[in-house]
Design a protein around this motif. Structure first.
Motif, short mmCIF file in Angstrom:
data_model
loop_
_atom_site.label_atom_id
_atom_site.label_comp_id
_atom_site.label_asym_id
_atom_site.label_seq_id
_atom_site.Cartn_x
_atom_site.Cartn_y
_atom_site.Cartn_z
N THR A 82 31.76 42.81 -38.78
CA THR A 82 31.89 41.59 -37.97
C THR A 82 30.46 41.25 -37.79
N GLU A 83 29.51 42.25 -37.63
CA GLU A 83 28.02 41.80 -37.44
C GLU A 83 27.39 40.71 -38.43
N ILE A 84 27.79 41.44 -39.89
CA ILE A 84 27.16 40.72 -40.79
C ILE A 84 27.76 39.46 -41.08
N GLY A 85 29.11 39.24 -40.71
CA GLY A 85 29.77 38.15 -40.83
C GLY A 85 29.25 37.10 -39.76
N HIS A 86 28.70 37.63 -38.45
CA HIS A 86 28.13 36.29 -37.45
C HIS A 86 26.82 36.13 -37.92
N ALA A 87 25.96 37.14 -38.75
CA ALA A 87 24.65 37.05 -38.94
C ALA A 87 24.80 35.66 -40.09
N TYR A 88 25.75 35.78 -41.00
CA TYR A 88 26.00 34.60 -41.91
C TYR A 88 26.12 33.17 -41.14
N GLU A 89 26.97 33.28 -40.00
CA GLU A 89 27.25 32.06 -39.42
C GLU A 89 26.09 31.60 -38.95
N GLU A 90 25.32 32.57 -38.32
CA GLU A 90 24.05 31.94 -37.52
C GLU A 90 23.19 31.53 -38.56
N PHE A 91 23.11 32.03 -39.72
CA PHE A 91 22.12 31.32 -40.76
C PHE A 91 22.34 29.87 -41.10
N VAL A 92 23.43 29.63 -41.16
CA VAL A 92 23.97 28.39 -41.66
C VAL A 92 23.56 27.50 -40.45
N ALA A 93 24.11 27.84 -39.36
CA ALA A 93 23.84 27.24 -37.96
C ALA A 93 22.35 26.83 -37.57
N ALA A 94 21.48 27.74 -38.04
CA ALA A 94 20.11 27.76 -37.78
C ALA A 94 19.35 26.82 -38.89
N TYR A 95 19.93 26.89 -40.07
CA TYR A 95 19.09 26.12 -41.07
C TYR A 95 19.87 24.82 -41.73
N ARG A 96 20.99 24.51 -41.12
CA ARG A 96 21.46 23.24 -41.59
C ARG A 96 20.86 22.04 -41.04
N PRO A 97 20.11 22.03 -39.67
CA PRO A 97 19.48 20.82 -39.51
C PRO A 97 18.00 20.94 -40.03
N LEU A 98 17.38 21.97 -40.43
CA LEU A 98 16.13 22.12 -41.24
C LEU A 98 16.35 21.41 -42.78
N VAL A 99 17.49 21.82 -43.45
CA VAL A 99 17.54 21.29 -44.65
C VAL A 99 18.07 19.77 -44.66
N ALA A 100 18.68 19.51 -43.72
CA ALA A 100 19.04 17.89 -43.58
C ALA A 100 17.94 17.23 -43.38
N ALA A 101 16.79 17.61 -42.77
CA ALA A 101 15.75 17.00 -42.13
C ALA A 101 14.96 16.43 -43.61
N VAL A 102 15.18 17.20 -44.52
CA VAL A 102 14.45 16.92 -46.01
C VAL A 102 15.22 15.89 -46.57
N THR A 103 14.65 14.78 -46.95
CA THR A 103 15.51 13.76 -47.67
C THR A 103 14.64 13.01 -48.95
N ALA A 104 15.15 12.34 -49.51
CA ALA A 104 14.45 11.87 -50.79
C ALA A 104 13.04 11.20 -50.10
N ARG A 105 12.91 10.85 -48.95
CA ARG A 105 11.57 10.45 -48.42
C ARG A 105 10.60 11.34 -48.28
N SER A 106 11.14 12.65 -48.09
CA SER A 106 10.35 13.68 -47.61
C SER A 106 9.06 14.09 -48.76
N SER A 107 7.91 14.64 -48.30
CA SER A 107 7.04 15.19 -49.32
C SER A 107 7.34 16.42 -50.07
N ASP A 108 6.83 16.54 -51.23
CA ASP A 108 6.96 17.88 -52.01
C ASP A 108 6.76 19.01 -51.21
#
Length: 264
Positions: free
Chosen positions: A169-195
């Motif tokens: 249960t704890e591991i499953g919640h950690a996976y869900e929190e990982f996705v929730a935390a990093y979804r906005p960060l990776v979405a902010a990197v687009t084709a216009r972002s620098s290397d």
């Protein structure tokens, strides 16, 4: 992010495929986007040399450091688990380790990294044997016995063992929190972002994902709950790690080339 931990990520994810070596100047430049200062990089490098993970060498571009064979093996194993390059197969047997005395917290963490879960302070199990477990236990100076064991009740009974050894249960919640935390960060990197932006974001993504090496033993599907969050989290990680890789690689190459050019 600590400098030593970041160096392991850097060597494992970017420098191992490039010969496992890099000049000091490049190491400093590659960790700068993560907010790690040059003195911290140099201190961490010296510590890793003392611990047998890096070997100093002279490169064309100046002083540098090469992965030791021990470090290369550890990083290759970690990479296979991070990118899930091996199919999770299970023959119905556990590797059972019985200890004569409890382990220290540090040695217990090493067993956890290898995929073992603690049933009680004297008994550890894993869904498959790890090559390094005997070395870890010998270095810990703990007397032990190992068995290959299968549960007489089959998968239902084995699932009970799993629930004692790991808090799914704890591991499953950690996976869900990982996705929730990093979804906005990776979405902010687009084709216009620098290397450099893509590199820094991807580095943080991989660094966070690497923490699951100490939490998730990658159990076979028959021992996992239905709709296991780790499955969708792995798909999320793979998708964005692959998407950001080309730009991140370009940044790494420029840093390595810059070190050579400056020396020349």
């Amino acid at each position: 992010m600590q400098a030593r931990s970041a160096l392991f990520d850097l060597y494992g994810d970017y420098l191992r495929p490039r010969g496992g070596r890099a000049p000091v100047a490049a190491l400093v430049k590659l960790l700068a986007p993560l907010g790690i200062a040059p003195p911290a990089v140099r201190t961490a490098v010296s510590r890793m040399v003392r611990q047998g993970w890096l070997h100093p060498m002279r490169l064309v571009s100046g002083p540098g450091y090469l992965l030791t064979p021990k470090a290369a093996r550890r990083l290759d194993e970690a990479s296979a688990r991070i990118y899930r390059t091996h199919r999770v197969a299970w023959d119905g047997r556990f590797d059972l380790v019985l200890l004569r005395s409890p382990m220290s917290r540090r040695d217990a963490a090493r067993l956890s990294f290898l995929g073992y879960g603690m049933v009680d302070e004297h008994a550890w199990v894993a869904p498959r044997p790890a090559e390094e477990v005997d070395l870890v236990l010998t270095e810990a100076a703990v007397q032990y016995e190992r068995f290959s064991a299968c549960h007489a009740a089959g998968s239902p009974g084995a699932a009970q063992v799993v629930r004692r050894a790991w808090n799914l249960t704890e591991i499953g919640h950690a996976y869900e929190e990982f996705v929730a935390a990093y979804r906005p960060l990776v979405a902010a990197v687009t084709a216009r972002s620098s290397d450099e932006e893509a590199y820094a974001t991807r580095f943080q993504l991989v660094h966070a994902w690497r923490s699951f090496l100490f939490q998730d033993p990658q159990l076979p599907p028959s021992l996992l709950p239905e709709r296991w969050p780790g499955t969708s989290a792995a798909q999320f990680f793979d998708r964005h790690a692959s998407r950001l890789r080309p730009a991140a690689d370009r940044f790494v190459e420029r840093c390595l080339d810059a070190s050579v050019t400056r020396r020349s």
